[in-house]
Design a protein around this motif. Sequence first.
Motif, PDB file in Angstrom:
ATOM      1  N   ARG A  14       0.832  -1.202   0.000  1.00  0.00           N
ATOM      2  CA  ARG A  14       0.000   0.000   0.000  1.00  0.00           C
ATOM      3  C   ARG A  14       0.865   1.249   0.000  1.00  0.00           C
ATOM      4  O   ARG A  14       1.782   1.393   0.817  1.00  0.00           O
ATOM      5  N   VAL A  15       0.542   2.166  -0.895  1.00  0.00           N
ATOM      6  CA  VAL A  15       1.262   3.430  -1.032  1.00  0.00           C
ATOM      7  C   VAL A  15       0.331   4.567  -0.641  1.00  0.00           C
ATOM      8  O   VAL A  15      -0.776   4.677  -1.171  1.00  0.00           O
ATOM      9  N   LEU A  16       0.786   5.416   0.270  1.00  0.00           N
ATOM     10  CA  LEU A  16       0.088   6.674   0.529  1.00  0.00           C
ATOM     11  C   LEU A  16       0.757   7.724  -0.345  1.00  0.00           C
ATOM     12  O   LEU A  16       1.958   7.985  -0.220  1.00  0.00           O
ATOM     13  N   LEU A  17      -0.026   8.308  -1.240  1.00  0.00           N
ATOM     14  CA  LEU A  17       0.486   9.264  -2.218  1.00  0.00           C
ATOM     15  C   LEU A  17      -0.048  10.643  -1.902  1.00  0.00           C
ATOM     16  O   LEU A  17      -1.232  10.915  -2.092  1.00  0.00           O
ATOM     17  N   THR A  18       0.817  11.530  -1.400  1.00  0.00           N
ATOM     18  CA  THR A  18       0.384  12.907  -1.168  1.00  0.00           C
ATOM     19  C   THR A  18       0.529  13.695  -2.468  1.00  0.00           C
ATOM     20  O   THR A  18       1.355  13.382  -3.315  1.00  0.00           O
ATOM     21  N   GLY A  19      -0.297  14.724  -2.606  1.00  0.00           N
ATOM     22  CA  GLY A  19      -0.295  15.463  -3.862  1.00  0.00           C
ATOM     23  C   GLY A  19      -0.865  14.645  -5.004  1.00  0.00           C
ATOM     24  O   GLY A  19      -0.530  14.877  -6.175  1.00  0.00           O
ATOM     25  N   ALA A  20      -1.748  13.709  -4.678  1.00  0.00           N
ATOM     26  CA  ALA A  20      -2.257  12.769  -5.678  1.00  0.00           C
ATOM     27  C   ALA A  20      -3.031  13.454  -6.789  1.00  0.00           C
ATOM     28  O   ALA A  20      -3.063  12.966  -7.922  1.00  0.00           O
ATOM     29  N   ASN A  21      -3.678  14.564  -6.474  1.00  0.00           N
ATOM     30  CA  ASN A  21      -4.465  15.264  -7.492  1.00  0.00           C
ATOM     31  C   ASN A  21      -3.652  16.275  -8.282  1.00  0.00           C
ATOM     32  O   ASN A  21      -4.184  16.942  -9.162  1.00  0.00           O
ATOM     33  N   GLY A  22      -2.381  16.405  -7.951  1.00  0.00           N
ATOM     34  CA  GLY A  22      -1.533  17.351  -8.659  1.00  0.00           C
ATOM     35  C   GLY A  22      -1.067  16.806  -9.992  1.00  0.00           C
ATOM     36  O   GLY A  22      -1.315  15.647 -10.349  1.00  0.00           O
ATOM     37  N   ARG A  65      -4.019  10.850  12.181  1.00  0.00           N
ATOM     38  CA  ARG A  65      -5.235  10.069  11.908  1.00  0.00           C
ATOM     39  C   ARG A  65      -5.122   9.319  10.591  1.00  0.00           C
ATOM     40  O   ARG A  65      -5.526   8.158  10.480  1.00  0.00           O
ATOM     41  N   VAL A  66      -4.585   9.977   9.587  1.00  0.00           N
ATOM     42  CA  VAL A  66      -4.449   9.333   8.285  1.00  0.00           C
ATOM     43  C   VAL A  66      -3.470   8.162   8.358  1.00  0.00           C
ATOM     44  O   VAL A  66      -3.748   7.072   7.826  1.00  0.00           O
ATOM     45  N   MET A  67      -2.338   8.341   9.004  1.00  0.00           N
ATOM     46  CA  MET A  67      -1.361   7.253   9.102  1.00  0.00           C
ATOM     47  C   MET A  67      -1.921   6.072   9.877  1.00  0.00           C
ATOM     48  O   MET A  67      -1.708   4.904   9.509  1.00  0.00           O
ATOM     49  N   GLU A  68      -2.654   6.340  10.946  1.00  0.00           N
ATOM     50  CA  GLU A  68      -3.235   5.257  11.739  1.00  0.00           C
ATOM     51  C   GLU A  68      -4.319   4.509  10.977  1.00  0.00           C
ATOM     52  O   GLU A  68      -4.515   3.307  11.165  1.00  0.00           O
ATOM     53  N   THR A  69      -5.011   5.225  10.087  1.00  0.00           N
ATOM     54  CA  THR A  69      -6.077   4.595   9.297  1.00  0.00           C
ATOM     55  C   THR A  69      -5.519   3.833   8.103  1.00  0.00           C
ATOM     56  O   THR A  69      -5.873   2.673   7.867  1.00  0.00           O
ATOM     57  N   VAL A  70      -4.627   4.461   7.356  1.00  0.00           N
ATOM     58  CA  VAL A  70      -4.121   3.868   6.112  1.00  0.00           C
ATOM     59  C   VAL A  70      -3.037   2.836   6.383  1.00  0.00           C
ATOM     60  O   VAL A  70      -2.970   1.798   5.746  1.00  0.00           O
ATOM     61  N   ARG A  71      -2.140   3.119   7.314  1.00  0.00           N
ATOM     62  CA  ARG A  71      -1.001   2.270   7.656  1.00  0.00           C
ATOM     63  C   ARG A  71      -0.261   1.819   6.386  1.00  0.00           C
ATOM     64  O   ARG A  71      -0.197   0.636   6.051  1.00  0.00           O
TER      65      ARG A  71
END
Length: 314
Positions: A14-22, A65-71
């Motif tokens: 799983r990848v958390l991608l910040t700036g995904a809409n950029g 909160r995001v890190m704890e949810t997405v992990r």
Amino acid sequence: MASPSDNAAAGRGRVLLTGANGFTGKYVRAELIDSGYDVVDAIVGAPRNDHEVTLDITSPDNCRRVMETVRPDYLVHLAAISFVAHADAEALYRVNVIGTLNLLEAMADAGLSPRRILVASSANVYGNATSGVIRESQPPQPVNHYATSKLAMEHMVRIWSDRMPIVITRPFNYTGVGQEPHFLVPKIVSHFVRRAPVIELGNLDVERDFSDVRMVAAAYHGLLEQDAAAGQIVNVCSGHPYSLKNIIEMMQAIAGYEIEVRVNPAFVRQSEVKTLVGSPDKLQSLVGNLKRFPLDDTLRWMYEDAMHRSEGVR
């Protein structure tokens, strides 16, 4: 949002991608999904589906909160203020430096052990380097707040390098379909799409190392998978300089007409970086030979896409 226990079924992780809409994020997302990753898009605004989360990187509580949810197994951090001439200097530091710190602290607070973290900096940190083709060993000499904020972010990130496998990228200029029109190349292309008789630009002799956004996305993917990239600073570039004159000449050939170019002194920044050309040697040594797109091919892609869109709204 799928639960963390579903990661085993998520292909490569799983990848958390910040700036995904950029601009860049959309291409990185497509690249990673095509390679079997489960990508969670961190966006500003309300989520529209199960693969999006709202993330304000300037809020430590929201980051936790995001890190704890997405992990996530991986973090690709692209979210930033990326316009060099951005007027709010304080915002540059708040988003680019403190926002990145909030993400790293949130990962640590959530007890995560990521496989890789990729943080996008900028080749603007090199400033007015005069040593020809710039390698990663070139001492940074930032000449504006944008570049200084990115260099400060790099120093902050390296504090974490003994705890997390972080790679920092220094992308040089790149472009492609979907880049905002206030950036230089889309501005030039849009003039030719409209068949404008005149274009006003700044210093025509400024030289930049331009890449295609699709190559940049592939480079980020490769660095995410390469263990040897951890702890590295890596240029993402083509190694080829192009002046504004070169780009105008290419566009004139593509569009089939000559445009009158006027130099507007208001567009010439005092802190203008005159030449910025990078060495791609380290990138190639880490991820191999990436597919390269000649600049005129990228410009033609942008021009034809814009022409198609303009014809569709008539």
